[in-house]
Write a protein that holds these residues in place. Structure first.
Motif, short mmCIF file in Angstrom:
data_model
loop_
_atom_site.label_atom_id
_atom_site.label_comp_id
_atom_site.label_asym_id
_atom_site.label_seq_id
_atom_site.Cartn_x
_atom_site.Cartn_y
_atom_site.Cartn_z
N LYS A 45 0.81 -1.22 0.00
CA LYS A 45 0.00 0.00 0.00
C LYS A 45 0.85 1.27 0.00
N ASN A 57 -11.51 7.54 -5.01
CA ASN A 57 -11.15 6.27 -5.65
C ASN A 57 -9.66 5.96 -5.51
N LEU A 58 -8.85 7.01 -5.33
CA LEU A 58 -7.41 6.83 -5.19
C LEU A 58 -7.00 6.35 -3.79
N SER A 59 -7.91 6.52 -2.83
CA SER A 59 -7.59 6.13 -1.46
C SER A 59 -7.53 4.62 -1.31
N LEU A 60 -6.59 4.16 -0.52
CA LEU A 60 -6.45 2.73 -0.25
C LEU A 60 -7.21 2.33 1.01
N CYS A 97 -7.27 6.82 -11.81
CA CYS A 97 -8.66 6.89 -11.29
C CYS A 97 -9.56 5.76 -11.80
N GLU A 103 -14.26 1.59 -6.18
CA GLU A 103 -14.94 0.61 -5.31
C GLU A 103 -16.34 0.33 -5.86
N GLY A 113 -8.77 1.74 -8.73
CA GLY A 113 -9.12 1.88 -7.32
C GLY A 113 -10.60 2.09 -7.08
N LYS A 133 0.75 4.22 -2.70
CA LYS A 133 0.49 5.60 -2.30
C LYS A 133 1.59 6.53 -2.78
N ILE A 186 -4.42 2.52 -11.64
CA ILE A 186 -4.65 2.96 -10.26
C ILE A 186 -4.49 4.47 -10.15
N LYS A 214 -6.89 -4.24 -12.21
CA LYS A 214 -6.63 -3.99 -10.79
C LYS A 214 -5.14 -3.90 -10.49
N LYS A 243 -10.83 3.62 1.91
CA LYS A 243 -12.00 4.46 1.69
C LYS A 243 -12.92 4.52 2.90
#
Length: 262
Positions: free
Chosen positions: A4, A159-162, A206, A211, A209, A8, A203, A197, A164
């Motif tokens: 992760k 959507n970029l957050s690991l 946009c 969901e 990632g 990031k 990733i 994925k 959410k």
């Protein structure tokens, strides 16, 4: 997939490059585009829902064509309100919000990329914006006080957050009772293939990632939000096709308008 923290860091590096290039450089292999080609920022911005007046109002260098919608159009901002932008980039939506909340209002932009914050602050200073500030931080750990914000906006960033779930918990924490969430983001409507994925460009662009839409609803409900509305954008497939031509990615993800109250 990489760890992760490595993902990031790749996202942060990607958007630092976008910030350095600015609006003059377009968004090549970065931002909300995966085809490696420079984008037409004007047409891209209008296509996702902004007006010519919006483009003329905000500083030119604040708009890098990174969004997938126009959260300002749905936020119903009022004079005197405090607005928080999650993943503010160069400050485009913040500057549009600032004119709507007026001198008695306040706008806070948060971004994890130092270069974006530097660019946003430069835009604010040069444009004479006195009711806007920009803070370096992660949207999973917001540098914002409890129950201090009337409206949260965000444009194609969650959507970029690991993590959410933490983003929605933090959003709920900083909103005042009765506060509103008005965001645009890319969500999944079908299971993404593994090759998408695992694709780092997808990733940072946009896509990968995103969901699943019903999982987003569950996360928001768990965080405490009510009156949750998730609405697909009318031209959502067209937007995704423009980012990733000839790969049918629009069969898996699409931009949504996401609204809720605390």
């Amino acid at each position: 997939m990489k760890g992760k923290e490595k993902i990031k860091e790749s996202i942060r590096k990607n958007y630092s490059k976008v910030a350095i290039k600015g609006s003059s450089g377009g968004c090549c292999s970065g931002g909300c585009s995966c085809n490696g080609e420079p984008i037409d920022i004007y047409n891209t911005t209008v296509n996702v829902g902004y007006t010519e007046e919006d483009l003329a109002t905000a500083p030119v260098d604040s708009n890098m064509g990174l969004g997938c919608g126009n959260p300002i159009a749905i936020a119903n901002l009022k004079e005197g309100e405090t607005v928080l932008d999650l993943g503010c980039g160069g400050g485009f939506d913040c500057f549009l919000a600032s004119t709507r909340v007026g001198d008695t209002g306040h706008v806070i932009g948060v971004d994890m990329t130092p270069e974006m914050i530097q660019l946003a602050r430069k835009n604010a200073e040069e444009g004479g914006y006195t009711n806007v500030e920009f803070r370096l931080g992660e949207i999973e750990h917001l540098p914002v006080a409890d129950e201090s914000v009337d409206v949260i906006i965000s444009n194609c960033v969650i959507n970029l957050s690991l993590d959410k779930e933490s983003v929605f918990k933090e959003a709920y924490r900083v909103l005042k009772p009765g506060g509103r969430l008005s965001i645009s983001d890319v969500v999944a409507t079908a299971e993404l293939p593994n090759e998408i994925k695992q694709d780092l460009n997808m990733i940072t662009g946009c896509i990968a990632g995103a969901e699943y839409v019903e999982n987003i609803r569950k996360m928001m409900d768990k965080a405490g939000f009510k009156d949750i509305k998730l609405t697909p954008k009318d031209n959502g497939k067209e937007i995704i096709k423009s980012w990733v031509p000839n790969r049918n990615i629009e069969d898996y993800v699409i931009p949504y308008i996401i609204e809720a109250t605390k």
